[in-house]
Write a protein that holds these residues in place. Structure first.
Motif, PDB file in Angstrom:
ATOM      1  N   PHE A  46      65.826  27.611 -33.675  1.00 39.48           N
ATOM      2  CA  PHE A  46      67.250  27.317 -33.809  1.00 39.48           C
ATOM      3  C   PHE A  46      67.528  25.838 -33.585  1.00 39.48           C
ATOM      4  O   PHE A  46      66.896  25.187 -32.748  1.00 39.48           O
ATOM      5  N   GLN A  48      71.267  23.394 -33.111  1.00 40.58           N
ATOM      6  CA  GLN A  48      72.484  23.574 -32.321  1.00 40.58           C
ATOM      7  C   GLN A  48      73.182  24.866 -32.740  1.00 40.58           C
ATOM      8  O   GLN A  48      73.168  25.234 -33.911  1.00 40.58           O
ATOM      9  N   ILE A  49      73.789  25.557 -31.777  1.00 44.62           N
ATOM     10  CA  ILE A  49      74.474  26.811 -32.072  1.00 44.62           C
ATOM     11  C   ILE A  49      75.962  26.528 -32.260  1.00 44.62           C
ATOM     12  O   ILE A  49      76.660  26.163 -31.314  1.00 44.62           O
ATOM     13  N   VAL A  62      74.907  34.864 -35.069  1.00 47.03           N
ATOM     14  CA  VAL A  62      74.834  33.451 -34.706  1.00 47.03           C
ATOM     15  C   VAL A  62      74.977  32.609 -35.964  1.00 47.03           C
ATOM     16  O   VAL A  62      74.393  32.930 -37.008  1.00 47.03           O
ATOM     17  N   ASN A  63      75.775  31.565 -35.871  1.00 42.37           N
ATOM     18  CA  ASN A  63      75.883  30.563 -36.935  1.00 42.37           C
ATOM     19  C   ASN A  63      75.327  29.266 -36.373  1.00 42.37           C
ATOM     20  O   ASN A  63      75.974  28.598 -35.559  1.00 42.37           O
ATOM     21  N   GLN A  64      74.081  28.929 -36.762  1.00 39.56           N
ATOM     22  CA  GLN A  64      73.399  27.791 -36.155  1.00 39.56           C
ATOM     23  C   GLN A  64      73.177  26.687 -37.176  1.00 39.56           C
ATOM     24  O   GLN A  64      73.429  26.847 -38.368  1.00 39.56           O
ATOM     25  N   ARG A  65      72.707  25.545 -36.706  1.00 39.82           N
ATOM     26  CA  ARG A  65      72.656  24.319 -37.506  1.00 39.82           C
ATOM     27  C   ARG A  65      71.218  23.860 -37.750  1.00 39.82           C
ATOM     28  O   ARG A  65      70.665  23.064 -36.984  1.00 39.82           O
ATOM     29  N   SER A  90      70.844  29.690 -41.462  1.00 40.43           N
ATOM     30  CA  SER A  90      72.040  29.390 -40.666  1.00 40.43           C
ATOM     31  C   SER A  90      72.602  30.620 -39.969  1.00 40.43           C
ATOM     32  O   SER A  90      72.988  30.566 -38.798  1.00 40.43           O
ATOM     33  N   ALA A 346      76.354  30.382 -26.273  1.00 37.30           N
ATOM     34  CA  ALA A 346      75.779  29.539 -27.328  1.00 37.30           C
ATOM     35  C   ALA A 346      75.862  28.084 -26.893  1.00 37.30           C
ATOM     36  O   ALA A 346      76.931  27.611 -26.501  1.00 37.30           O
ATOM     37  N   LYS A 351      70.450  24.265 -27.757  1.00 32.35           N
ATOM     38  CA  LYS A 351      69.923  24.901 -28.970  1.00 32.35           C
ATOM     39  C   LYS A 351      69.382  26.300 -28.690  1.00 32.35           C
ATOM     40  O   LYS A 351      68.284  26.670 -29.115  1.00 32.35           O
ATOM     41  N   ARG A 352      70.183  27.096 -27.986  1.00 34.76           N
ATOM     42  CA  ARG A 352      69.733  28.443 -27.666  1.00 34.76           C
ATOM     43  C   ARG A 352      70.928  29.349 -27.399  1.00 34.76           C
ATOM     44  O   ARG A 352      72.043  28.894 -27.159  1.00 34.76           O
ATOM     45  N   VAL A 353      70.635  30.669 -27.429  1.00 39.85           N
ATOM     46  CA  VAL A 353      71.597  31.675 -27.008  1.00 39.85           C
ATOM     47  C   VAL A 353      70.999  32.420 -25.816  1.00 39.85           C
ATOM     48  O   VAL A 353      69.772  32.580 -25.711  1.00 39.85           O
TER      49      VAL A 353
END
Length: 362
Positions: A46, A48-49, A62-65, A90, A346, A351-353
């Motif tokens: 992942f 950034q979240i 999750v919508n991540q970058r 993503s 988030a 950069k994690r959940v």
């Protein structure tokens, strides 16, 4: 002060000291779950979240970058002799055990994918909504659960202003009302408003600013000693609907949540850590008991989330701290909550959940 008055005052202080623990004894409590999520498949990692949400099935989205990963983090995508890692898509869906169910997202035919992914929401018809807060991200997108494009509201273009009904302003979050099928958008990182659209057609319905006033683009600097600002600050970061039909808005830059009727009529506000740095109400989640007795607010400056009693706005619990270990946060950004009261966090820099198990019941 007479002896009688002193005695009455002392009794009052004792009563407060005795009552307060009783009031908070049943408040939600949490413990970090080190087993969640499972290791991502396919050598994924992942970035950034930007957003996190729990749907009606208690699945976590999750919508991540992917674009925020550096060369070392994604080196397996360019060096075949390295085991890990490769950017994950993503949008990623997890089950309750932390396993990846499916993943999709990114540029495609007929729509403009955000340059910097942000919020995510799954509505009552199983449509998935995503947004972005990149410099030209003036849109929200609607997909099927499997990732098929359905609708785009707004466009990718330079930002305009909070009066523009055809384009958004780096929208942060959204929610769909099952009763009316209206989309409420927290808009956002550039604009200063809540804006409402028809979720089926994308037609504009209405909008408002803080206290239900017409939105403006006034630039605000948070001053904890001043009276509450008369407009939303940037960003208007989160939005949820209560069971009793209210719109719950996270005004992150003003350390508060404001509550409205669906037509934009102002009802009340909650100031959270008013004397702190701006950012104590980044994301708000409503407690899943019948009365939604509490709300959970993310506080990035202090690296924790607060449990706030809805009846009087009193903070009855704090969880987390700044750091990189389990249960700690590097840039706590967004929250989600499932039907059991488990909280999902988030992080941007982290950069994690993570999952915090509800240990107090409902």
């Amino acid at each position: 002060m007479t002896r009688f008055v002193r005695c009455i005052a002392l009794i009052g202080l004792i009563a407060v000291a005795m009552v307060r623990p009783a009031l908070t004894a049943d408040a939600p409590k949490f413990q970090i779950d080190p087993s969640w999520p499972k290791t991502l498949p396919n050598q994924w990692i992942f970035g950034q979240i930007g957003g996190i949400f729990v749907d009606a099935q208690d699945h976590i989205w999750v919508n991540q970058r992917p674009g925020t990963l550096d060369a070392r983090e994604k080196r397996a995508s360019t060096a075949p002799n390295v085991k890990c890692c490769k950017p994950a898509p993503s949008v990623v869906e997890f089950d309750q055990e932390g396993n990846v169910v499916q993943a999709w997202g990114g540029p495609g035919e007929g729509y403009s994918w955000p340059s910097n992914e942000h919020g995510i929401f799954v509505d009552h018809n199983n449509f998935v909504w995503v947004a972005g807060n990149g410099m030209n991200d003036g849109m929200v997108l609607k997909f099927t659960r499997q990732g098929k494009f359905v609708l785009q509201i707004g466009k990718s273009a330079p930002m305009t202003n909070s009066q523009d009904t055809t384009q958004l302003g780096r929208a942060a979050d959204m929610v769909v009302d099952p009763a009316t099928n209206e989309l409420f958008v927290a808009d956002g990182y550039f604009n200063h408003r809540v804006i409402v659209f028809d979720a089926a057609t994308g037609a504009f319905k209405r909008m408002w600013g803080a206290y239900g006033k017409p939105p403006t683009d006034e630039k605000l600097t948070y001053d904890p000693k001043a009276p509450p600002a008369q407009q939303f600050n940037n960003p208007v970061h989160g939005i949820r609907l209560t069971k009793d039909g209210m719109v719950f808005v996270s005004d992150r830059g003003n350390n508060r949540a404001q509550v409205f009727r669906k037509d934009g009529t102002f009802v009340r506000e909650y100031l959270v850590v008013k004397e702190g740095m701006p950012g104590s109400v980044g994301s708000t989640m409503l407690w899943p008991d019948a009365a939604q007795s509490y709300f959970i607010a993310s506080d990035d400056p202090n690296g924790e989330f607060h449990v706030v009693r809805r009846s009087d706005g009193v903070i009855v619990g704090d969880f987390g701290r700044v750091g990189t270990n389990l249960g700690q946060f590097m840039n706590l950004h967004n929250l989600a909550i499932d039907s059991k009261g488990n909280v999902y966090t988030a992080e941007v820099q982290g950069k994690r959940v993570q999952r915090f198990r509800n240990t107090s019941g409902l």
